[in-house]
Design a protein around this motif. Structure first.
Motif, PDB file in Angstrom:
ATOM      1  N   LEU A 133      33.716 -98.842  18.580  1.00 19.09           N
ATOM      2  CA  LEU A 133      34.784 -99.389  17.744  1.00 19.09           C
ATOM      3  C   LEU A 133      36.141 -98.817  18.092  1.00 19.09           C
ATOM      4  O   LEU A 133      37.166 -99.374  17.712  1.00 19.09           O
ATOM      5  N   SER A 134      36.153 -97.686  18.804  1.00 20.23           N
ATOM      6  CA  SER A 134      37.423 -97.044  19.105  1.00 20.23           C
ATOM      7  C   SER A 134      37.274 -96.192  20.351  1.00 20.23           C
ATOM      8  O   SER A 134      36.313 -95.436  20.486  1.00 20.23           O
ATOM      9  N   VAL A 135      38.227 -96.325  21.262  1.00 16.62           N
ATOM     10  CA  VAL A 135      38.277 -95.521  22.477  1.00 16.62           C
ATOM     11  C   VAL A 135      39.658 -94.888  22.556  1.00 16.62           C
ATOM     12  O   VAL A 135      40.660 -95.501  22.176  1.00 16.62           O
ATOM     13  N   GLY A 136      39.704 -93.647  23.057  1.00 17.22           N
ATOM     14  CA  GLY A 136      40.990 -92.963  23.201  1.00 17.22           C
ATOM     15  C   GLY A 136      41.169 -92.408  24.602  1.00 17.22           C
ATOM     16  O   GLY A 136      40.196 -92.160  25.313  1.00 17.22           O
ATOM     17  N   VAL A 137      42.425 -92.232  24.983  1.00 21.14           N
ATOM     18  CA  VAL A 137      42.727 -91.601  26.262  1.00 21.14           C
ATOM     19  C   VAL A 137      43.990 -90.769  26.112  1.00 21.14           C
ATOM     20  O   VAL A 137      44.943 -91.166  25.437  1.00 21.14           O
TER      21      VAL A 137
ATOM     22  N   ASP B 242      49.442 -80.068  20.621  1.00 20.39           N
ATOM     23  CA  ASP B 242      49.398 -81.177  19.679  1.00 20.39           C
ATOM     24  C   ASP B 242      48.156 -82.032  19.934  1.00 20.39           C
ATOM     25  O   ASP B 242      47.493 -82.494  19.000  1.00 20.39           O
ATOM     26  N   MET B 243      47.826 -82.226  21.213  1.00 26.40           N
ATOM     27  CA  MET B 243      46.625 -82.979  21.535  1.00 26.40           C
ATOM     28  C   MET B 243      45.381 -82.303  20.956  1.00 26.40           C
ATOM     29  O   MET B 243      44.530 -82.962  20.343  1.00 26.40           O
ATOM     30  N   LEU B 244      45.268 -80.993  21.133  1.00 29.78           N
ATOM     31  CA  LEU B 244      44.111 -80.273  20.619  1.00 29.78           C
ATOM     32  C   LEU B 244      44.026 -80.367  19.097  1.00 29.78           C
ATOM     33  O   LEU B 244      42.944 -80.569  18.529  1.00 29.78           O
ATOM     34  N   ALA B 245      45.169 -80.233  18.433  1.00 24.50           N
ATOM     35  CA  ALA B 245      45.185 -80.311  16.971  1.00 24.50           C
ATOM     36  C   ALA B 245      44.775 -81.703  16.496  1.00 24.50           C
ATOM     37  O   ALA B 245      44.004 -81.856  15.534  1.00 24.50           O
ATOM     38  N   ASN B 246      45.292 -82.723  17.179  1.00 21.66           N
ATOM     39  CA  ASN B 246      44.959 -84.090  16.803  1.00 21.66           C
ATOM     40  C   ASN B 246      43.479 -84.360  17.019  1.00 21.66           C
ATOM     41  O   ASN B 246      42.801 -84.949  16.160  1.00 21.66           O
ATOM     42  N   LEU B 247      42.963 -83.903  18.141  1.00 23.21           N
ATOM     43  CA  LEU B 247      41.562 -84.128  18.462  1.00 23.21           C
ATOM     44  C   LEU B 247      40.646 -83.356  17.514  1.00 23.21           C
ATOM     45  O   LEU B 247      39.615 -83.879  17.055  1.00 23.21           O
ATOM     46  N   ALA B 248      41.015 -82.119  17.190  1.00 18.27           N
ATOM     47  CA  ALA B 248      40.205 -81.324  16.266  1.00 18.27           C
ATOM     48  C   ALA B 248      40.105 -81.994  14.904  1.00 18.27           C
ATOM     49  O   ALA B 248      39.026 -82.051  14.289  1.00 18.27           O
ATOM     50  N   PHE B 249      41.222 -82.520  14.420  1.00 15.14           N
ATOM     51  CA  PHE B 249      41.201 -83.202  13.126  1.00 15.14           C
ATOM     52  C   PHE B 249      40.380 -84.486  13.216  1.00 15.14           C
ATOM     53  O   PHE B 249      39.612 -84.819  12.308  1.00 15.14           O
ATOM     54  N   SER B 250      40.518 -85.221  14.321  1.00 16.77           N
ATOM     55  CA  SER B 250      39.814 -86.495  14.481  1.00 16.77           C
ATOM     56  C   SER B 250      38.307 -86.314  14.417  1.00 16.77           C
ATOM     57  O   SER B 250      37.595 -87.106  13.778  1.00 16.77           O
ATOM     58  N   VAL B 251      37.783 -85.285  15.076  1.00 17.85           N
ATOM     59  CA  VAL B 251      36.329 -85.100  15.088  1.00 17.85           C
ATOM     60  C   VAL B 251      35.831 -84.439  13.805  1.00 17.85           C
ATOM     61  O   VAL B 251      34.622 -84.475  13.521  1.00 17.85           O
TER      62      VAL B 251
ATOM     63  N   THR C 110      34.209 -93.027  22.573  1.00 24.10           N
ATOM     64  CA  THR C 110      34.534 -92.139  23.686  1.00 24.10           C
ATOM     65  C   THR C 110      36.020 -91.834  23.716  1.00 24.10           C
ATOM     66  O   THR C 110      36.845 -92.697  23.390  1.00 24.10           O
ATOM     67  N   LEU C 111      36.354 -90.618  24.137  1.00 27.38           N
ATOM     68  CA  LEU C 111      37.752 -90.234  24.330  1.00 27.38           C
ATOM     69  C   LEU C 111      37.861 -89.482  25.658  1.00 27.38           C
ATOM     70  O   LEU C 111      37.134 -88.518  25.887  1.00 27.38           O
ATOM     71  N   LEU C 112      38.739 -89.955  26.535  1.00 29.28           N
ATOM     72  CA  LEU C 112      38.952 -89.346  27.844  1.00 29.28           C
ATOM     73  C   LEU C 112      40.209 -88.485  27.823  1.00 29.28           C
ATOM     74  O   LEU C 112      41.278 -88.950  27.431  1.00 29.28           O
ATOM     75  N   VAL C 113      40.081 -87.227  28.240  1.00 24.91           N
ATOM     76  CA  VAL C 113      41.226 -86.324  28.377  1.00 24.91           C
ATOM     77  C   VAL C 113      41.487 -86.148  29.867  1.00 24.91           C
ATOM     78  O   VAL C 113      40.748 -85.441  30.558  1.00 24.91           O
ATOM     79  N   GLU C 114      42.539 -86.794  30.376  1.00 24.71           N
ATOM     80  CA  GLU C 114      42.870 -86.698  31.800  1.00 24.71           C
ATOM     81  C   GLU C 114      44.060 -85.779  32.050  1.00 24.71           C
ATOM     82  O   GLU C 114      44.082 -85.003  33.000  1.00 24.71           O
ATOM     83  N   SER C 115      45.057 -85.838  31.162  1.00 25.22           N
ATOM     84  CA  SER C 115      46.238 -84.977  31.234  1.00 25.22           C
ATOM     85  C   SER C 115      47.005 -85.175  29.938  1.00 25.22           C
ATOM     86  O   SER C 115      46.748 -86.114  29.186  1.00 25.22           O
TER      87      SER C 115
ATOM     88  N   LEU D 112      47.589 -90.343  21.192  1.00 28.63           N
ATOM     89  CA  LEU D 112      47.912 -90.166  19.778  1.00 28.63           C
ATOM     90  C   LEU D 112      48.217 -88.700  19.494  1.00 28.63           C
ATOM     91  O   LEU D 112      47.491 -87.804  19.920  1.00 28.63           O
ATOM     92  N   MET D 113      49.296 -88.474  18.753  1.00 31.36           N
ATOM     93  CA  MET D 113      49.718 -87.122  18.389  1.00 31.36           C
ATOM     94  C   MET D 113      50.095 -87.103  16.905  1.00 31.36           C
ATOM     95  O   MET D 113      50.082 -88.116  16.226  1.00 31.36           O
ATOM     96  N   GLY D 114      50.453 -85.923  16.435  1.00 27.59           N
ATOM     97  CA  GLY D 114      50.920 -85.813  15.056  1.00 27.59           C
ATOM     98  C   GLY D 114      49.819 -86.140  14.077  1.00 27.59           C
ATOM     99  O   GLY D 114      48.668 -85.737  14.237  1.00 27.59           O
ATOM    100  N   ASN D 115      50.165 -86.907  13.045  1.00 24.86           N
ATOM    101  CA  ASN D 115      49.201 -87.175  11.981  1.00 24.86           C
ATOM    102  C   ASN D 115      48.703 -88.612  11.985  1.00 24.86           C
ATOM    103  O   ASN D 115      48.436 -89.198  10.938  1.00 24.86           O
ATOM    104  N   TRP D 116      48.579 -89.215  13.169  1.00 23.74           N
ATOM    105  CA  TRP D 116      47.870 -90.491  13.288  1.00 23.74           C
ATOM    106  C   TRP D 116      46.726 -90.289  14.260  1.00 23.74           C
ATOM    107  O   TRP D 116      46.912 -89.755  15.351  1.00 23.74           O
ATOM    108  N   TYR D 117      45.526 -90.726  13.857  1.00 23.59           N
ATOM    109  CA  TYR D 117      44.318 -90.316  14.554  1.00 23.59           C
ATOM    110  C   TYR D 117      43.515 -91.519  15.039  1.00 23.59           C
ATOM    111  O   TYR D 117      43.608 -92.625  14.486  1.00 23.59           O
ATOM    112  N   ILE D 118      42.701 -91.283  16.046  1.00 24.32           N
ATOM    113  CA  ILE D 118      41.918 -92.343  16.666  1.00 24.32           C
ATOM    114  C   ILE D 118      40.995 -93.035  15.669  1.00 24.32           C
ATOM    115  O   ILE D 118      40.685 -94.218  15.798  1.00 24.32           O
ATOM    116  N   SER D 119      40.551 -92.317  14.657  1.00 23.68           N
ATOM    117  CA  SER D 119      39.609 -92.881  13.697  1.00 23.68           C
ATOM    118  C   SER D 119      40.282 -93.752  12.641  1.00 23.68           C
ATOM    119  O   SER D 119      39.599 -94.423  11.870  1.00 23.68           O
ATOM    120  N   GLN D 120      41.608 -93.765  12.587  1.00 19.66           N
ATOM    121  CA  GLN D 120      42.315 -94.529  11.565  1.00 19.66           C
ATOM    122  C   GLN D 120      42.516 -95.975  11.997  1.00 19.66           C
ATOM    123  O   GLN D 120      42.695 -96.271  13.180  1.00 19.66           O
TER     124      GLN D 120
END
Length: 582
Positions: free
Chosen positions: A502-506, A345-354, A334-339, A532-540
């Motif tokens: 195995l992994s949760v993001g906010v 950058d958030m959208l780009a990171n999330l798009a790559f992660s999924v 699960t990943l929660l987007v609150e703000s 998480l931003m840039g080129n480090w992702y929740i799945s890593q």
């Protein structure tokens, strides 16, 4: 390094210890401090000219193609037939199209397991330091063949070139070395030999000469999955081997080659070091044989490491009662987007992660929770619909070009994954916010590749809630409307407890939200990633630093890698000798 009970090591052992001492010491320091370190280069040029899309080079492809259409020659005991080639005979087919055409030896367990058991005493008696040095040598030899392992991962698990190089080669090797370091540390906590002295009060004392020997449990069975056969198997394989056990590797029928290569390298290195190669063997299976189930319940099998679906993991836990069973099974992340302070950058990171590996990673986010009232961003307030639409646009930008998309995505593992994508696209689950599309691979036109399908769900609807509480392995992502951040965190915690994660993001600018998410993850035992931003992702996951799994929720009952992961694979046995009174 702590001395072992070995008094007169053979020359080859001394050479191996000297050659790999620094690597082992560095690994021990890294798992203690959790700093960034690896002996296995992530620079493709280290292993020769890099290939297309940044993957392994031409040499690796040449080595891989030499393996195709040929029998796999492993001279292990009990051979009673052949598995493959061809799908009807249990052969492998590349997710990128062609059949591999490799046949593997099949062994009779009644002959194989006694030979493996007979190999254990000499391996046990060599001591922790020698075993660690031999294990590091195996990993070194595997590392030198990383381009070949990369192509094996691509054409069994459908990884893109970069993912195959990382998860199928260098990062899998890191997982193995990490396990060796933990195993060595736990086996050397007690002194190998010392004199114990107890004063008697009359000026004399009793002296006892004591030894403590790390004694393995027996044969360890590694039951591998098809998604990450090396990355998910090396921790258990090398933890068991380094603690003195023999290891029988049972690969998934669709992904035999990466572990067949591993077994071959291990057997060669063990033989060169003066040990029986039968300490590591391969268990290929005929179609429908259910070899993992029959092997796992045999009395000779004392350890089982399993990665795969939850149903069989639960079966192993309930039925392989003579063994210590380590499982890594299904996860709903699960990943929660609150703000956010950086919306784009958030959208780009999330798009790559999924998108990475078409959402087939065990750490890929599946459920993206977004408050119905929207979120605060550096671009002003964004409604739920705007966030979902913008995420869909980010996916479109990332994956617009087929060649670029193929380098991020991966080939779908099989018909079941494609069926999930098509069901999500049908609208049966919810309104499609961003449709999937077929991607044509520039070199493998038969590969089945799909971009993620983004589906709107609402946590308040019972049918939607049932959907998001199931694992949808593959390029299926749910944008879930929740009533509030607090409701989202409650749903996250419920998902962790019931489904496993195995992994949760906010993403949040609120300290209160961050603390609430952290508490929820501590309570339910899941690693949390914040903003998480840039080129480090929740799945890593960073080997030697991050822990993969916690054993605190249903996704896994053990951790890659901690002391508990290795300590149960051996026991200490003491010997006391009277040394006289003085």
């Amino acid at each position: 390094m702590v001395a072992t009970q070995q008094q007169e090591d053979p020359h080859i052992w001394r050479d191996l210890i000297a050659r790999h001492r620094q690597t082992l010491d560095n690994a021990l320091e890294s798992v203690r401090t959790r700093v960034n370190w690896s002996p296995y280069s992530e620079d493709y040029r280290t292993y020769g000219k890099s290939g297309k899309n940044g993957g392994a080079g031409d040499e690796g492809e040449t080595q891989f193609r030499r393996l195709l259409g040929r029998p796999w020659d492993v001279a292990q005991p009990g051979r009673d037939g052949t598995v493959g080639p061809g799908p009807d005979a249990g052969g492998e087919r590349s997710p990128y199209g062609p059949e591999l055409g490799i046949s593997y030896p099949h062994s009779d367990p009644d002959a194989l397991l006694p030979a493996m058991t007979a190999a254990i005493p000499a391996w046990r008696d060599a001591g922790p330091e020698v075993r660690a040095a031999v294990c590091v040598e195996i990993l070194h030899r595997i590392n030198m063949r990383s381009p070949e392992f990369t192509y094996a991962a691509m054409h069994t698990s459908g990884h893109n070139p970069v993912m195959a190089f990382h998860a199928g080669a260098v990062h899998a090797q890191d997982r193995g070395l990490e396990a060796v370091a933990h195993a060595y540390a736990e086996q050397t906590r007690l002194p190998a030999a010392f004199r114990w002295r107890k004063p008697l009060g009359d000026g004399t004392a009793i002296n006892l000469d004591k030894t403590f020997t790390a004694v393995p449990l027996g044969i360890a069975l590694v039951v591998a999955g098809s998604v990450f056969p090396a990355w998910n198997s090396y921790a258990g394989l090398f933890a068991s081997l380094a603690t003195g056990n023999a290891v029988l590797v049972k690969p998934h029928p669709a992904a035999v080659l990466p572990l067949a290569l591993t077994v071959s390298v291990a057997r060669e290195a063990l033989g060169d070091a003066g040990f029986a190669p039968d300490l590591v063997c391969l268990a290929a299976e005929h179609p429908g044989e259910r070899l993992a189930a029959s092997l796992a319940t045999r009395p000779e099998i004392r350890i089982v490491d399993y990665a795969g679906g939850r149903d069989f993991g639960d079966w192993l836990t309930g039925n392989a009662r003579q063994a210590r069973v380590h499982t890594a099974t299904s996860a709903v992340n699960t990943l929660l987007v609150e703000s956010t302070a950086d919306y784009r950058d958030m959208l780009a990171n999330l798009a790559f992660s999924v998108s990475l590996y078409s959402g087939q990673l065990c750490t890929s986010p599946q459920n993206v929770l977004i408050p119905r009232a929207g979120i605060a961003t550096d671009e002003g307030h964004k409604t739920y619909d705007q966030v979902v639409d913008d995420l869909g646009a980010a996916l479109g930008d990332l994956l617009a070009d087929d060649a670029a998309a193929a380098a991020v995505l991966g080939a779908l593992l099989g018909p079941a994954v494609l069926a999930r994508v098509e069901r999500a696209m049908s609208g049966a689950l919810g309104k499609v916010a961003a449709p999937t599309r077929a991607v044509r691979h520039p070199e493998h036109p038969d590969a089945v590749i799909r971009t993620p399908v983004l589906v709107r769900l609402d946590a308040a609807r019972p049918a939607d809630r049932a959907t998001l509480l199931s694992e949808w392995l593959g390029p299926v992502v749910f944008a879930v409307a929740v009533g509030s951040p607090a409701e989202g965190i409650d749903l996250m915690a419920h998902t962790n407890r019931t489904c496993g994660a195995l992994s949760v993001g906010v993403y949040t600018r609120s300290r209160d939200v961050e603390e609430a998410a952290e508490k929820a993850c501590l309570d339910t035992g899941v690693m949390l990633s914040v903003n998480l931003m840039g080129n480090w992702y929740i799945s890593q996951s960073a080997v030697y630093s991050d822990l993969h799994g916690t054993a605190l929720n249903p996704a896994a009952n053990s951790v890659h890698c901690d002391a508990a992961f290795v300590a149960g694979r051996f026991r200490f046995v003491g010997v006391r000798r009277y040394g006289g009174a003085a």
